[in-house]
Design an enzyme around this catalytic site. Structure first.
Site, mmCIF file in Angstrom:
data_model
loop_
_atom_site.group_PDB
_atom_site.id
_atom_site.type_symbol
_atom_site.label_atom_id
_atom_site.label_comp_id
_atom_site.label_asym_id
_atom_site.label_seq_id
_atom_site.Cartn_x
_atom_site.Cartn_y
_atom_site.Cartn_z
ATOM 1 N N CYS A 125 25.232 38.126 26.855
ATOM 2 C CA CYS A 125 26.548 38.619 26.422
ATOM 3 C C CYS A 125 26.630 40.139 26.590
ATOM 4 O O CYS A 125 26.656 40.629 27.698
ATOM 5 C CB CYS A 125 26.809 38.166 24.980
ATOM 6 N N GLU A 172 20.375 31.810 22.474
ATOM 7 C CA GLU A 172 19.607 32.066 21.241
ATOM 8 C C GLU A 172 20.283 31.464 20.009
ATOM 9 O O GLU A 172 19.670 31.411 18.943
ATOM 10 C CB GLU A 172 19.365 33.566 21.063
ATOM 11 N N HIS A 232 25.376 32.119 24.767
ATOM 12 C CA HIS A 232 24.282 32.521 23.875
ATOM 13 C C HIS A 232 23.227 31.435 23.683
ATOM 14 O O HIS A 232 23.295 30.683 22.704
ATOM 15 C CB HIS A 232 24.855 32.893 22.512
#
Lengths: 99, 233
Positions: free
Chosen positions: B86, B197, B195
């Protein structure tokens, strides 16, 4: 203090969503005749002493290196800000309003 | 144990999530600081999501000039795996480690959704645990995620298999060629807008047909780099 002005615009072929949203708002105000809006940036770099050709060249390099991302933006102008011109223009308008 | 650094810039938001993902994947997460010139001996680096420097000037532009980025660029040039997520992706393009740029979403709004992606290349440090063609679902949340590049750069990326992640079903932000993530020629630097994560731990990931919030597809991104580091060690 002398000022070097750098004008940066999104590349013409790219969509400018902020400009598009602003055009929509202009329409909602009921104003006709506006076909498009593109929103750019104006940087005013204050510098010591008179602006030399070398300083302008350095500002041009800085504009390409940091102020604009030339993948998505164009540096459209780098010039010495005419502080007096701006003031004249401004006071002219102000004077006009008081008459 | 492999050590993976996560750089915190002023305005980083997902640095701790990235650290957590790294720990869950089985590596040491090493916090790195934007103002340092020290990578603390890490084996790989993650530039996390957020709004570094308030996204002033352009997203990622000021962070790309931060002191630590000199070390990150040097390490990337030497082959160290670097992942930008991002805002981290935006920093990588501003630092010229990846080509192209990211502009405001086509529809002019911030987008937050669970996004399906196709792995287009398993030949990178961060996708080696996948097969090309695999599909994953991970969260996406950005306002300026529209990937753009010149026609020539796009041809190059597509021709050399350097599009790594592509949006499936929905193109959420107007990215050219539905591009969600790309890599450099060497395959060690990868940037993507979604994302991974945020999809590493049951109970906190995207919904799946099996159960709510059970999606952990993102973990394989971090396992990929670990597998590569272990193979090299």
């Amino acid at each position: 203090m002398p000022v070097i002005v750098v004008d940066v615009m999104p590349k013409p072929e790219l969509l400018d969503p902020a400009g598009k949203a602003t055009l929509g708002a202009i329409g909602r105000l009921g104003r006709a005749g506006y076909r498009g809006v593109r929103i750019g940036k104006r940087f005013e770099l204050s510098v010591d002493g008179p602006v030399t050709e070398a300083m302008l060249a350095d500002a041009r390099a800085l504009a390409e290196e940091l102020l604009a991302n030339t993948v998505i933006e164009d540096v459209v102008a780098v010039y010495v800000g005419g502080a007096e011109d701006d003031l004249d223009e401004f006071t002219g308008v102000a004077a006009g309003e008081t008459h | 144990m492999s050590r993976i650094g996560v750089v915190t810039f002023p305005g980083s938001l997902d640095d701790r999530d990235a650290q957590r993902a790294i720990r869950i994947a089985g590596a040491d997460a090493v916090p790195l600081w934007h103002a340092d010139h020290d990578l603390r001996g890490v084996d790989a680096v993650v530039l996390p999501g957020g709004f570094s420097y308030g996204d002033y000037l352009r997203c990622g532009a000021i962070a790309a000039q931060a002191p630590i980025m000199r070390e990150v660029i040097a390490a990337a040039d030497a082959g160290m795996p670097v992942l930008g997520i991002c805002n981290g992706f935006q920093i990588l393009v501003e630092a010229h480690l990846l080509p192209g740029g990211l502009i405001r979403n086509e529809q002019g709004a911030f987008v937050c959704r669970d996004q399906r992606l196709r792995i287009e290349s398993a030949d990178t440090a961060w996708t080696s645990d996948f097969e090309a063609g695999d599909e994953i679902v991970v969260p996406l949340k950005n306002g300026e995620g529209g990937y753009i590049a010149s026609a020539e750069t796009l041809r190059e990326l597509e021709g050399e298999g350097r599009v790594v992640f592509r949006y499936v079903d929905v193109n959420p932000n107007g990215s050219m060629n539905d591009i969600a993530g790309i890599t450099n020629a060497r395959g060690n630097v990868v940037g993507l807008m979604p994302h991974p994560e945020h999809a590493v731990e049951p109970g906190f990931g995207p919904d799946t047909p099996a159960a709510m919030r059970s999606g952990v597809d993102g973990l394989r991104v971090f396992r990929s780099v670990l597998a590569g580091l272990l193979a090299r060690a």
